[in-house]
Design an enzyme around this catalytic site. Structure first.
Site, PDB file in Angstrom:
ATOM      1  CD  GLU A 152      90.234  26.362  63.298  1.00  0.00           C
ATOM      2  OE1 GLU A 152      89.420  27.189  62.839  1.00  0.00           O
ATOM      3  OE2 GLU A 152      90.467  25.260  62.760  1.00  0.00           O
ATOM      4  CG  ASP A 172      78.895  32.974  70.169  1.00  0.00           C
ATOM      5  OD1 ASP A 172      78.445  34.115  69.958  1.00  0.00           O
ATOM      6  OD2 ASP A 172      78.190  32.007  70.501  1.00  0.00           O
ATOM      7  CG  ASN A 216      86.712  26.832  78.606  1.00  0.00           C
ATOM      8  OD1 ASN A 216      86.319  27.542  77.694  1.00  0.00           O
ATOM      9  ND2 ASN A 216      87.058  27.327  79.781  1.00  0.00           N
ATOM     10  CG  ASP A 259      80.959  37.489  60.658  1.00  0.00           C
ATOM     11  OD1 ASP A 259      81.269  37.282  61.850  1.00  0.00           O
ATOM     12  OD2 ASP A 259      79.967  36.956  60.132  1.00  0.00           O
ATOM     13  CE  LYS A 273      69.875  38.781  71.990  1.00  0.00           C
ATOM     14  NZ  LYS A 273      68.801  37.942  72.599  1.00  0.00           N
TER      15      LYS A 273
END
Length: 239
Positions: A70, A145, A122, A181, A149
């Site tokens: 994951e 994330d 990372n 989402d 923007k």
């Protein structure tokens, strides 16, 4: 001789945040990390992975079993639930936020999930070199994330080039599962993966059915409460 690099060549999909750890979180790192947290040799940054570092899953987990990875495991709700309910599989949580790692270790210990390991690194570096090629049977990316923007979208994890990184870590026939989402990110994910020759759709229609192996988390409920639709995608690694 050239000067050593101090920065990564590619933008990362996170901003490293630090904060004071609670006593329970500190205890998790002191008492539970020896079992759960992998000791990864670093390269140019604290969350980097040295290009010569390699994970030996059979040695680390003490057996040969399907490995589910994951990416961005957060507080660990999904992967702890999966690991505790699927004892015949092995799980690897990739996360950079120490509070989330601590919570995951605490919950895993409470649930008796001994088939789980964590790596503070990372994710693309884990997938591109640390894991042996074809080691993972599944890679999960749930609610990464969105960097919503416009000037920040280059930081998104799933962007051109990422399918090749994920494909390297996946066995042929392995599954890449995603959920978000944010509609525009879902559209970007689908476009990028549809164009990748290493993958084929494992769903029909516009979106995949909700993955029943993903436990409902507070993060997902928050998105639903704000009126955002949850979109799933599933792709199969091809030869």
């Amino acid at each position: 001789m050239s000067e050593p690099r101090t920065f990564r060549d590619e933008p990362v999909s996170f901003v490293r945040r630090s904060g004071r750890m609670s006593e329970a979180q500190e205890r998790a790192f002191e008492e539970l990390a020896p079992h759960y947290l992998l000791d990864v040799p670093r390269d140019v940054a604290w969350t980097s992975v040295h290009p010569e570092a390699r994970l030996d899953p059979a040695s680390e987990y003490g057996r040969e079993a399907p490995l589910i990875v994951e990416v961005g495991s957060g507080q660990g709700h999904a992967i702890v639930h999966a690991a505790s309910s699927r004892p015949d599989d092995d799980f690897l949580a990739v996360e950079v936020f120490r509070a989330g790692l601590a919570r995951t270790m605490l919950d895993a210990d409470k649930a008796g999930a001994r088939n789980l390991r964590l790596v503070e690194a990372n994710a693309p570096e884990v997938l591109s070199s640390y894991l042996p090629a074809g080691a993972a049977s599944e890679v999960w990316i749930f609610f990464p994330d969105p960097w919503h923007k416009k000037r920040h979208t280059k930081r998104r994890l799933v962007r051109p080039g990422f399918p090749q990184t994920a494909a390297r870590a996946l066995a042929v026939g392995g599954m890449l599962r995603l959920a978000t989402d944010w509609e525009d990110y879902a559209l970007q994910m689908r476009e990028v993966l549809d164009e990748a020759p290493e993958f084929e759709r494992a769903f029909e229609g516009e979106w995949a059915e909700r993955f029943d192996g993903r436990v409902m988390t507070a993060f997902e409920r928050k998105g639903i409460a704000k009126g955002r639709d949850i979109r799933d995608l599933a792709y199969r690694r091809v030869q």
